[in-house]
Design a protein around this motif. Sequence first.
Motif, short mmCIF file in Angstrom:
data_model
loop_
_atom_site.label_atom_id
_atom_site.label_comp_id
_atom_site.label_asym_id
_atom_site.label_seq_id
_atom_site.Cartn_x
_atom_site.Cartn_y
_atom_site.Cartn_z
N UNK B 28 0.85 -1.18 0.00
CA UNK B 28 0.00 0.00 0.00
C UNK B 28 0.89 1.23 0.00
N UNK B 29 0.48 2.26 -0.64
CA UNK B 29 1.10 3.58 -0.46
C UNK B 29 -0.02 4.59 -0.32
N UNK B 30 -0.67 4.61 0.83
CA UNK B 30 -1.83 5.50 0.99
C UNK B 30 -1.42 6.97 1.05
N UNK B 31 -2.27 7.80 0.53
CA UNK B 31 -2.04 9.24 0.59
C UNK B 31 -2.37 9.77 1.98
N UNK B 32 -3.27 9.08 2.67
CA UNK B 32 -3.60 9.45 4.03
C UNK B 32 -4.24 8.27 4.73
N UNK B 33 -4.44 8.42 6.01
CA UNK B 33 -4.95 7.33 6.81
C UNK B 33 -5.99 7.91 7.77
N UNK B 34 -7.09 7.22 7.89
CA UNK B 34 -8.19 7.68 8.73
C UNK B 34 -8.42 6.69 9.86
N UNK B 35 -8.87 7.21 10.97
CA UNK B 35 -9.28 6.40 12.11
C UNK B 35 -10.75 6.68 12.42
N UNK B 36 -11.46 5.59 12.67
CA UNK B 36 -12.89 5.67 12.98
C UNK B 36 -13.15 4.89 14.26
N UNK B 37 -14.23 5.25 14.90
CA UNK B 37 -14.71 4.52 16.08
C UNK B 37 -16.03 3.86 15.71
N UNK B 45 -17.73 6.11 13.11
CA UNK B 45 -17.71 7.56 13.31
C UNK B 45 -16.29 8.05 13.10
N UNK B 46 -16.13 9.03 12.21
CA UNK B 46 -14.80 9.57 11.90
C UNK B 46 -14.18 10.22 13.13
N UNK B 47 -12.88 9.95 13.31
CA UNK B 47 -12.15 10.58 14.42
C UNK B 47 -11.05 11.51 13.92
N UNK B 48 -10.12 10.96 13.14
CA UNK B 48 -8.96 11.73 12.72
C UNK B 48 -8.50 11.28 11.35
N UNK B 49 -7.91 12.22 10.61
CA UNK B 49 -7.30 11.93 9.32
C UNK B 49 -5.89 12.49 9.35
N UNK B 50 -4.91 11.71 8.91
CA UNK B 50 -3.53 12.17 8.86
C UNK B 50 -3.00 11.92 7.46
N UNK B 51 -2.31 12.91 6.89
CA UNK B 51 -1.81 12.81 5.53
C UNK B 51 -0.40 12.24 5.52
N UNK B 52 0.05 11.78 4.37
CA UNK B 52 1.34 11.09 4.27
C UNK B 52 2.50 12.02 4.60
N UNK B 53 2.31 13.32 4.44
CA UNK B 53 3.39 14.26 4.74
C UNK B 53 3.31 14.80 6.18
N UNK B 54 2.39 14.25 6.97
CA UNK B 54 2.26 14.63 8.38
C UNK B 54 2.76 13.49 9.24
N UNK B 85 -14.56 3.09 25.43
CA UNK B 85 -14.66 1.68 25.08
C UNK B 85 -15.46 1.54 23.78
N UNK B 86 -14.84 0.93 22.80
CA UNK B 86 -15.43 0.79 21.46
C UNK B 86 -14.44 0.01 20.61
N UNK B 87 -14.80 -0.22 19.35
CA UNK B 87 -13.86 -0.78 18.38
C UNK B 87 -13.33 0.35 17.52
N UNK B 88 -12.03 0.38 17.33
CA UNK B 88 -11.38 1.44 16.56
C UNK B 88 -10.85 0.85 15.26
N UNK B 89 -11.20 1.51 14.17
CA UNK B 89 -10.89 1.04 12.82
C UNK B 89 -9.93 1.99 12.14
N UNK B 90 -8.94 1.43 11.47
CA UNK B 90 -8.08 2.29 10.65
C UNK B 90 -8.39 2.02 9.18
N UNK B 91 -8.15 3.04 8.37
CA UNK B 91 -8.44 2.93 6.94
C UNK B 91 -7.40 3.73 6.15
N UNK B 92 -6.31 3.04 5.70
CA UNK B 92 -5.37 3.71 4.80
C UNK B 92 -6.08 3.99 3.48
#
Lengths: 113, 113
Positions: B28-37, B45-54, B85-92
């Motif tokens: 994978x070479x994702x441009x950014x990565x997101x975390x959801x709850x 539910x969207x929590x945070x997005x981080x870009x590849x240059x961050x 308390x929840x399940x946390x999902x990442x999404x490159x």
Amino acid sequence: EPEVTQTPSHQVTQMGQEVILRCVPISNHLYFYWYRQILGQKVEFLVSFYNNEISEKSEIFDDRFSVERPDGSNFTLKIRSTKLEDSAMYFCASSEPAGAEQYFGPGTRLTVT
Amino acid sequence: SQKIEQNSEALNIQEGKTATLTCNYTNYSPAYLQWYRQDPGRGPVFLLLIRENEKEKRKERLKVTFDTTLKQSLFHITASQPADSATYLCAPTFTGGGNKLTFGTGTQLKVEL
């Protein structure tokens, strides 16, 4: 705060029947998605939709599945000839602009008997 | 093929401690990565997005790091609370195309009193 809504919350159907799952995305969003989650498994992408056409679809989205934006507010997922394995939670999501965070609805639980 | 791995085991921590969740990806070479709850029976539910240059992004008690060399993101919750308390999902995520989210299996976090 604007939110994505979905109806119905639970749909029970017999194998072989057709179902339509409805979503109202956030009003100024232009990108729409359907995902599904089989019980105990991960959330899986089905299809993305922009400018009245499918942008991308997964292998799950076979020719029994179709999406439509029949008016300015609704976004629907139709499943024809339902199978037992279609039983899952179906989530609609929307985003603006593309690539930004997606906002998910509460889901429709589809049970195929 | 593309693969996303998150801690498969549930993570139990004590209230007030810092929870650290891991997301590794391959091919994978994702441009950014997101975390959801995701809470049981609910949509992500969207929590945070981080870009590849961050390298790092913060929002209140949440912090995300993104190491494109290691192909890894770490998600931290400081001063954890039982409500976390929840399940946390990442999404490159890639840019372009349908901008679909491909989720990991998620890590279940339980914060105990």
